[in-house]
Design an enzyme around this catalytic site. Structure first.
Site, mmCIF file in Angstrom:
data_model
loop_
_atom_site.group_PDB
_atom_site.id
_atom_site.type_symbol
_atom_site.label_atom_id
_atom_site.label_comp_id
_atom_site.label_asym_id
_atom_site.label_seq_id
_atom_site.Cartn_x
_atom_site.Cartn_y
_atom_site.Cartn_z
ATOM 1 N N SER A 106 0.821 -1.203 0.000
ATOM 2 C CA SER A 106 0.000 0.000 0.000
ATOM 3 C C SER A 106 0.863 1.265 0.000
ATOM 4 O O SER A 106 1.663 1.466 -0.903
ATOM 5 C CB SER A 106 -0.954 -0.036 1.196
ATOM 6 N N ASP A 161 -5.994 -3.757 -2.066
ATOM 7 C CA ASP A 161 -4.894 -3.403 -1.166
ATOM 8 C C ASP A 161 -4.180 -4.635 -0.608
ATOM 9 O O ASP A 161 -4.799 -5.531 -0.043
ATOM 10 C CB ASP A 161 -5.481 -2.591 0.001
#
Length: 297
Positions: free
Chosen positions: A38, A185
């Site tokens: 991320s 993610d």
């Protein structure tokens, strides 16, 4: 001294990484291989592209996070349509602005695909919801998706890794089962992939520094207070993000992990003030200074 580094996810908390990088430089440490999830993948990609600390600092000071909030234009006139986007597109924001920004930043250094950097020097973690797998890019691209990793854009890999569920629409990749995989993610399955540079024979070529937000590892297992549906939803995400990493990180590895307490900042608060950015920077710098005095041992 040359070291490898792994950066955890954390959304806008990543401003603290600039302070960490400053401390790393002042302690005469040089980053070789980098990896992240991320927000950690974003900073890792820019480091792998050979951005200097001065360049990154200037970029951060000028960066307006609101540019990454990019829902379809019709939502300006039909605010309630965002709920339909959640249902049908699985997210509110397209994520195109984030990917385009990453593309332009990397292009400034002549970096476009994984073929443009030294093999093995950048690894990005994403979550494949369709296959139920944690995916490491570029390592798993050929085996899982039949994609030549040398031709895969780094900006797309990082945007996928930073695709916070529901905030950003997920990316889709065709897999070898002739279906499209939903990619979100990487923090959903491994928010802190400290394991990523391990060799099969357990030999480490150089020290590996892990940089992780929030508190010490013991906090990862504190009981959650669940009294309503929202609390349960939050706890589900927290459990998925923490379980894999908590299982992996042993006490012997704690000596290689720099913890940065920034719990008061929301991961997707793209409207944080300049003062908050400065506090994040100082938190990263101060905690890194204290840690690196005695690291590596």
């Amino acid at each position: 001294m040359k070291i490898d580094a792994v950066f955890s996810g954390g959304g806008v908390k990543a401003f603290a990484y600039i302070g960490v990088l400053k401390s790393i430089e002042e302690n005469n440490l040089s980053l070789e291989r980098v990896a992240g999830t991320s927000a950690g993948a974003i900073i890792a990609s820019l480091v792998a592209a050979n951005y200097t600390l001065e360049e990154l600092t200037a970029t951060v000071n000028e960066l307006d996070l609101k540019q990454f909030v990019d829902p379809p234009k019709f939502t300006r006139y039909l605010p309630m349509s965002k709920w339909f986007l959640l249902f049908f597109q699985l997210g509110i924001n397209k994520g195109d602005c984030l990917e385009n920004w990453l593309y332009e930043m990397l292009a400034e250094k002549g970096i476009y695909t994984f073929n443009d950097i030294k093999a093995g020097y950048l690894k990005v973690v994403v979550s494949d919801l369709s296959l139920g797998k944690l995916i490491v890019i570029p390592d798993d691209l050929e085996q899982v998706y039949g994609i030549n990793p040398k031709n895969f854009p780094i900006s797309k890999a990082v945007r996928m890794s930073a695709g916070f569920p529901y905030f950003f629409m997920p990316e889709k990749l065709p897999n070898k089962m002739s279906k499209k995989s939903i990619i979100v993610d990487g923090g959903l399955l491994s928010n802190f992939p400290l394991w990523i540079f391990e060799n099969g024979n357990s030999q480490i070529n150089r020290p590996i520094l892990g940089v992780k937000f929030t508190g010490k590892i013991e906090k990862m297992n504190q009981p959650a207070e669940i009294s309503n549906a929202y609390d349960m939803f939050h706890a589900l995400f927290a459990t998925m993000k923490q379980a894999h990493d908590a299982h992996y990180i042993s006490k012997s590895q704690l000596k290689n992990i720099l913890f940065i307490p920034v719990e008061e900042v929301g991961a997707v608060n793209f409207y944080i003030s300049r003062e908050t950015k400065e506090k994040l920077y100082q938190s990263g710098k101060t905690n890194a200074d204290n840690f690196l005095k005695h690291w590596p041992k």
